[in-house]
Design an enzyme around this catalytic site. Structure first.
Site, PDB file in Angstrom:
ATOM      1  N   LYS A 115       0.823  -1.218   0.000  1.00 44.64           N
ATOM      2  CA  LYS A 115       0.000   0.000   0.000  1.00 44.64           C
ATOM      3  C   LYS A 115       0.855   1.266   0.000  1.00 44.64           C
ATOM      4  CE  LYS A 115      -4.257  -2.012   1.662  1.00 44.64           C
ATOM      5  NZ  LYS A 115      -3.885  -3.440   1.769  1.00 44.64           N
TER       6      LYS A 115
HETATM    7  C1  LIG Z   1      -4.472  -4.497   1.100  1.00 39.71           C
HETATM    8  C2  LIG Z   1      -3.680  -5.769   0.977  1.00 39.71           C
HETATM    9  C3  LIG Z   1      -4.026  -6.788   0.053  1.00 39.71           C
HETATM   10  C4  LIG Z   1      -5.267  -6.704  -0.820  1.00 39.71           C
HETATM   11  O1  LIG Z   1      -5.185  -5.733  -1.809  1.00 39.71           O
HETATM   12  P1  LIG Z   1      -6.519  -5.195  -2.538  1.00 39.71           P
HETATM   13  O2  LIG Z   1      -6.078  -4.045  -3.362  1.00 39.71           O
HETATM   14  O3  LIG Z   1      -7.444  -4.783  -1.417  1.00 39.71           O
HETATM   15  O4  LIG Z   1      -7.076  -6.317  -3.350  1.00 39.71           O
HETATM   16  C5  LIG Z   1      -3.210  -7.892  -0.028  1.00 39.71           C
HETATM   17  N1  LIG Z   1      -2.124  -8.036   0.764  1.00 39.71           N
HETATM   18  C6  LIG Z   1      -1.762  -7.097   1.666  1.00 39.71           C
HETATM   19  C7  LIG Z   1      -0.579  -7.320   2.516  1.00 39.71           C
HETATM   20  C8  LIG Z   1      -2.520  -5.924   1.805  1.00 39.71           C
HETATM   21  O5  LIG Z   1      -2.166  -4.991   2.711  1.00 39.71           O
END
Ligand SMILES: *Cc1c(COP(=O)(O)O)cnc(C)c1O
Length: 467
Positions: A115
């Site tokens: 993120k």
């Molecule tokens: C947010 C997240 C996901 C999922 O991603 P999306 O964009 O919500 O599909 C997968 N793995 C981790 C570690 C995350 O923080």
């Protein structure tokens, strides 16, 4: 130069708006999500982009979606350079061979999860737009873990932004809690609410639903439907294809994506529509398999949320899914609005046909632990439980003539309990994690009530001279 108004709502109920307005608004006023009117075809540019370092590639890809009157190219370049300086690996997102797979490590940012790739950029972008408009923004969010810390890391210390993040007290992992509460910048306000994550979400919804309050308090959001987050994530799909072409000479790749809110994989879908050499996307879910079932059956059906070892994928309704639906329903906003209304009423929607861009599978907790153990023992490579879900599903979808890239979405040291269970001892370390427990922390505890949260925000803003 005037801005080019090229962002529309999936539900068609709004005049097109420009890129900066789309970023500041988040959600369209008719309840839909914002999308670019047209997706550019970049196939003629791929050879030129092939050798670029990550930040330059990022600027090239993103510039295709941003009107010059909205953000001059030199400004975009500067924001992107700043964003990816915060990453500790020189390649930003290195791609490493692991067994039959290739793993793209997206976790070298400040909070060790993918993120950061989008939220570092969004922080700088917000700051720039706010300075241009001579105003400030108070970001309010509710988190169950990863998003809160990445959002805080993206805006800490920025003078035009305050950030308030609610987390359910005692219900996020100690590491996740510390990643938020040890950020001591004056503009960062952590709120531990005496309730659940759903309470936080409910309060958030109520406050954003109160338009007058939203305006007086200058409230803004950083949730995963913000277009700038999707856009920043399309970049690494190109990056993966380029690195694999250098390594294997392949013309195409397939990409396995551990999926929750459908933001990450939707970015891959956009990249594919732009002409990135991606044969297909492998959607991987944990036991919360609403999306895997959709790609198998064409039916999108609400179910119960299960708690798993990959908590960032424990979702019920994937907030970005409506964007995909728009393309699946032939870019017809009337059909999207009808389908979403149907879903709201019955908890279910159905779509005809299928889409060769996707294949899907799911992986339960037991398989997740086996996958972590397997790659640790056989390949001396440690993965976090989210990444393990993607690798497990990828293994079932290998193709002889097309290499598979798995997205590593978090560093294993963020999920030490799962590693301990999988491997028998805790072998996941990272200096940014081990020092967290020596740092000072700051956090206010409040009842899970709308009134208490509003009072806290007002008092804080007054103390800071912002209200
Ligand atoms: C947010 C997240 C996901 C999922 O991603 P999306 O964009 O919500 O599909 C997968 N793995 C981790 C570690 C995350 O923080």
């Amino acid at each position: 130069m005037p801005s080019s108004n090229n962002y529309i709502s999936t539900r068609g109920g709004e005049e097109p708006i420009g890129f900066c307005d789309a970023v500041m608004t988040g959600l369209a006023a008719d309840g839909g999500l914002l999308l670019p009117e047209k997706i550019p075809d970049v196939r003629g540019k791929l050879n030129r982009w092939q050798g670029l370092p990550y930040p330059r590639l990022a600027a090239e890809v993103m510039a295709c979606f941003i009107g010059k009157g909205d953000l001059p190219r030199a400004t975009l370049d500067k924001l992107v350079q700043r964003s990816y300086k915060a990453f500790t690996h020189p390649d930003v997102a290195p791609v490493v061979p692991v067994g039959e797979l290739h793993v793209m490590e997206l976790f070298h940012g400040p909070t060790l999860a993918f993120k950061d790739i989008a939220l570092q950029f969004l922080g700088h972008l917000f700051e720039h737009i706010l300075e241009e408009r001579r105003t400030h923004l108070n970001i309010l969010g509710a988190t169950s873990g990863d998003t809160g810390s990445a959002a805080i890391a993206g805006v800490r210390g920025k003078p035009s932004i305050e950030i308030f993040i609610m987390h359910p007290r005692g219900r996020v992992s100690p590491i996740q809690e510390r990643q938020m509460t040890t950020v001591l910048d004056d503009n960062v306000h952590n709120i531990a609410i005496e309730g659940t994550f759903d309470d936080g979400q409910r309060i958030l919804k109520e406050l954003f639903g109160d338009l007058k309050l939203r305006e007086t308090l200058h409230l803004g959001a950083v949730n995963s439907v913000n277009w700038a987050r999707v856009l920043a994530q399309t970049v690494y799909y190109f990056h993966a294809a380029f690195r694999l072409r250098e390594r294997t000479g392949c013309k195409q790749i397939q990409v396995a994506v551990p999926t929750g809110n459908f933001g990450d994989i939707f970015a891959g879908y956009i990249a594919r529509r732009m002409g990135a050499p991606i044969r297909r996307l492998i959607l991987a879910t944990n036991a919360n398999d609403i999306l895997a079932r959709f790609f198998a059956t064409g039916r999108y059906q609400l179910g119960d949320v299960h708690n798993t070892l990959s908590p960032s994928m424990d979702i019920q309704v994937a907030s970005n899914f409506e964007r995909y639906l728009y393309y699946r329903l032939e870019e017809d906003p009337v059909r999207v609005a009808t389908a979403m209304a149907e879903f709201k009423r019955t908890g279910e929607l159905a779509v005809p046909g299928d889409d060769e861009a996707f294949t899907a599978g799911q992986c339960d907790d037991e398989q997740t632990l086996e996958t972590i153990a397997h790659y640790h023992h056989e390949h001396n490579y440690l993965v976090d439980p989210h990444t393990a879900v993607g690798m497990n599903v990828a293994e079932a979808h290998l193709q002889p003539d097309c290499p598979t890239v798995c997205l590593a979405t978090a560093h294993p040291a963020k999920f030490q309990d799962a590693i301990q269970r999988a491997v028998g001892k805790n072998v996941a370390h990272h200096p940014a994690i081990s020092t967290l427990f020596d740092l000072n922390a700051r956090c206010d505890t409040l009842p899970a009530e709308r009134r208490a949260i509003v009072e806290f925000i007002k008092t804080t803003l007054r103390e800071r001279g912002l209200l």
